[in-house]
Design a protein around this motif. Structure first.
Motif, PDB file in Angstrom:
ATOM      1  N   GLU A 175      12.336   3.263  -2.269  1.00  6.76           N
ATOM      2  CA  GLU A 175      11.699   1.938  -2.360  1.00  6.76           C
ATOM      3  C   GLU A 175      10.220   2.047  -2.054  1.00  6.76           C
ATOM      4  N   PRO A 176       9.363   1.656  -2.943  1.00  3.18           N
ATOM      5  CA  PRO A 176       9.650   1.379  -4.356  1.00  3.18           C
ATOM      6  C   PRO A 176       9.786   2.678  -5.140  1.00  3.18           C
ATOM      7  N   PRO A 177      10.232   2.620  -6.402  1.00  2.64           N
ATOM      8  CA  PRO A 177      10.310   3.843  -7.209  1.00  2.64           C
ATOM      9  C   PRO A 177       8.930   4.462  -7.388  1.00  2.64           C
ATOM     10  N   ALA A 178       8.913   5.739  -7.729  1.00  5.68           N
ATOM     11  CA  ALA A 178       7.661   6.508  -7.734  1.00  5.68           C
ATOM     12  C   ALA A 178       6.560   5.840  -8.544  1.00  5.68           C
ATOM     13  N   HIS A 179       6.874   5.313  -9.723  1.00  9.55           N
ATOM     14  CA  HIS A 179       5.824   4.773 -10.589  1.00  9.55           C
ATOM     15  C   HIS A 179       5.318   3.409 -10.119  1.00  9.55           C
ATOM     16  N   LEU A 180       5.968   2.822  -9.113  1.00  9.65           N
ATOM     17  CA  LEU A 180       5.523   1.526  -8.603  1.00  9.65           C
ATOM     18  C   LEU A 180       4.941   1.610  -7.195  1.00  9.65           C
ATOM     19  N   ARG A 181       4.728   2.816  -6.717  1.00  4.89           N
ATOM     20  CA  ARG A 181       4.086   2.967  -5.413  1.00  4.89           C
ATOM     21  C   ARG A 181       2.588   2.693  -5.540  1.00  4.89           C
ATOM     22  N   PRO A 182       1.906   2.462  -4.427  1.00  2.00           N
ATOM     23  CA  PRO A 182       0.487   2.095  -4.492  1.00  2.00           C
ATOM     24  C   PRO A 182      -0.374   3.188  -5.114  1.00  2.00           C
ATOM     25  N   PHE A 183      -1.409   2.767  -5.804  1.00  2.44           N
ATOM     26  CA  PHE A 183      -2.422   3.683  -6.346  1.00  2.44           C
ATOM     27  C   PHE A 183      -3.104   4.383  -5.185  1.00  2.44           C
ATOM     28  N   LEU A 184      -3.463   5.648  -5.387  1.00  3.01           N
ATOM     29  CA  LEU A 184      -3.952   6.465  -4.288  1.00  3.01           C
ATOM     30  C   LEU A 184      -5.374   6.123  -3.822  1.00  3.01           C
ATOM     31  N   LEU A 185      -6.104   5.327  -4.588  1.00  2.00           N
ATOM     32  CA  LEU A 185      -7.459   4.935  -4.197  1.00  2.00           C
ATOM     33  C   LEU A 185      -7.496   3.453  -3.834  1.00  2.00           C
ATOM     34  N   GLU A 186      -8.348   3.123  -2.887  1.00  2.00           N
ATOM     35  CA  GLU A 186      -8.612   1.723  -2.597  1.00  2.00           C
ATOM     36  C   GLU A 186      -9.729   1.261  -3.536  1.00  2.00           C
ATOM     37  N   VAL A 187      -9.346   0.483  -4.512  1.00  3.27           N
ATOM     38  CA  VAL A 187     -10.316   0.006  -5.503  1.00  3.27           C
ATOM     39  C   VAL A 187     -10.422  -1.509  -5.381  1.00  3.27           C
ATOM     40  N   PRO A 188     -11.598  -2.049  -5.628  1.00  3.97           N
ATOM     41  CA  PRO A 188     -11.776  -3.492  -5.445  1.00  3.97           C
ATOM     42  C   PRO A 188     -10.973  -4.295  -6.463  1.00  3.97           C
TER      43      PRO A 188
END
Length: 512
Positions: free
Chosen positions: A273-286
């Motif tokens: 949870e969540p599945p791999a493709h729905l995990r957060p993006f690795l960068l903090e972008v605005p």
């Protein structure tokens, strides 16, 4: 004593099982290759009226003979192995004798369904369409036959990796015409076979792997839900489509282990949870405002005047009912917001790549979306980059083959850069490794995952070899410890730096 009933695939007969059957027998098992009507014998003279039901009856005859010979009430433990086309008559027979079958083994084959003919599993898409057209036209085509491949044509039916010259010569010499009725008659199943345990043996050289199947299951494809049943196991063999010829002893070992209930079991979708493709993006972008029009999402920068655009194209195939849909996945939205934060228009395209047969339709979706992006007054139509991911890689071929002047850069991240052997697309235009010869100096930024699936990594190497030979402008950004989808799977400093480098390179080409 375990009994293996071995059903051959297209154009082949009992001869292909010779060495594997010998290894099974040496291990104390019994092996019964099935002679399919019109396919077995020196040249397999075709029998009029041979269809799928004929071959189901051939398999039933062997099952019944084995049960009679055993003489016990429940019969022996039978493992029914279907290779390629052979899984269709194998399933048809197992459905009628389910209580006698301990396990069905899908040997580098598809997953046939009730009411669907074997034609649907023919790997060559152009040939499949031709045969379907002939069948629709009638004129007795179901009684004809499909000539066997010439020696240099077996690749249309699967990877020949691992086959030496002698094996390929023998395969060709003993090949027989395939009766069209075996391909055109629908498979009929009552559902009884669904209760029989199964094993899939995937040949990685032919473009299949456990990791790839697990990734597809993680996408939530309802057609694959049955694969997470604990009675379903998987094995891999690092070879092409004919393992009984290229690695007969290893195949025998895998079949013995499958009979014992061994093998890899898949994780159900949603276990993580969540599945791999729905995990957060690795960068903090605005965060940036998103405008959705049709199949295009625009992420706009804080800038005046028309700005260059980066058009992001997701991979696939992805089930049509996948939710959230790919353009809402963190990786795509993350890259788009990153682009907008750097003064570019980030555009995410939704396309209809739901099946391997959909590349033509997906290409049209992408082309139309690109023109809509360029027509937006906030976009500098003379400065556009296209960025493709994963299974969207074959779509790059259209843009590599004679790129338009406004296309300043093409990026590809963990892409498939040549059709996998079992896709049946080698004769189509969606072959970037061939198209790169016509790229005319178009800069390409390719991000390569060091822990990529072997079958995908091979296509990248094919592309890079072709690019080197023609002097194409390709920049490779490596993520040595990154997996496919590293932006959400491997949020490491190494992965972050790779994303930064790729974006900086694309920006440079757009601003130049």
């Amino acid at each position: 004593m375990t009994v293996f009933i071995l059903v051959p695939g297209m154009f082949t007969g009992t001869h292909v099982w010779r060495d594997t059957a010998a290894s099974l027998t040496a291990a104390g098992a019994r092996a019964h290759p099935v002679a399919l009507t019109a396919l077995d014998g020196p040249r397999g003279a075709a029998a009029a009226g041979t269809d799928l039901e004929t071959h189901v009856e051939d398999v039933l005859a062997v099952i019944d003979a084995v049960v009679r010979e055993d003489g016990t009430p429940d019969g022996p433990g039978i493992v029914l192995v279907g290779h390629d086309y052979g899984i269709h008559p194998a399933l048809g027979a197992a459905d009628r004798r389910a209580r006698h079958i301990d396990r069905v083994v899908y040997l580098d084959s598809g997953m046939p369904q009730d009411g669907v003919p074997a034609l649907a599993a023919v790997p060559d898409q152009e040939l499949r369409a031709e045969l379907a057209g002939r069948a629709a036209a009638g004129a007795g085509e179901a009684t004809g036959e499909l000539p066997p491949p010439a020696r240099d044509e077996w690749g249309r039916w699967g990877s020949t990796e691992g086959l030496g010259d002698a094996a390929l010569d023998r395969l060709t010499a003993l090949a027989a015409p395939q009766p069209l009725g075996t391909l055109l008659q629908p498979l009929r199943l009552t559902g009884a076979v669904a209760e029989v345990p199964t094993t899939g043996v995937l040949c990685t050289g032919n473009g299949a792997s456990i990791e790839m199947v697990q990734m597809m299951v993680g996408m939530g494809d309802p057609a694959l839900r049955a694969l997470v049943d604990p009675r379903v196991t998987f094995f891999e063999l690092a070879t092409g489509h004919w393992p009984m010829l290229s690695r007969p002893a290893d195949l025998a070992d895998v079949l013995l282990r499958a009979a014992a209930g061994e093998g890899h079991r898949l994780e159900p979708a949603g276990t993580a949870e969540p599945p791999a493709h729905l995990r957060p993006f690795l960068l903090e972008v605005p965060e940036r405002p998103r405008e959705r029009t049709g199949n295009v999402d625009l992420y706009l920068p804080e800038a005046d005047g028309p700005r260059p655009a980066i058009v992001l194209v997701h991979g696939g195939p992805v089930p049509a009912d996948a939710r959230p849909e790919p353009r809402d996945w963190p990786t795509l939205t993350g890259y788009a917001r990153y682009a907008a934060g750097n003064g570019m228009v980030g555009a995410v395209v939704a396309h209809r790549l739901h099946d391997l047969a959909d590349y033509e339709r997906a290409a049209a979706d992408v082309a139309g979306a690109v023109e809509r992006v360029r027509a937006d007054p906030r976009v500098d139509a003379s400065r556009v980059a296209l960025w493709f991911f994963s299974g969207g890689g074959p779509l790059t071929a259209d843009w590599l083959a004679g790129p338009p002047p406004w296309l300043r850069c093409l990026a590809a991240t963990y892409p498939v850069m040549a059709p996998l052997p079992n896709w049946g697309m080698s004769g189509t235009r969606f072959h970037p490794a061939r198209a790169v010869a016509d790229s005319d100096g178009l800069p390409v930024v390719l991000t390569r995952a060091g822990l990529e699936m072997a079958e995908i990594a091979a296509t990248v190497e094919e592309f890079l070899t072709a690019a080197k030979e023609c002097g194409a402008d390709v920049e490779v950004i490596d993520v040595p410890h990154g997996h496919h989808g590293f932006e959400t799977v491997d949020p490491t400093d190494e992965s972050r730096e790779a994303v930064h480098r790729a974006m900086r390179s694309v920006l440079k080409h757009l601003q130049g």
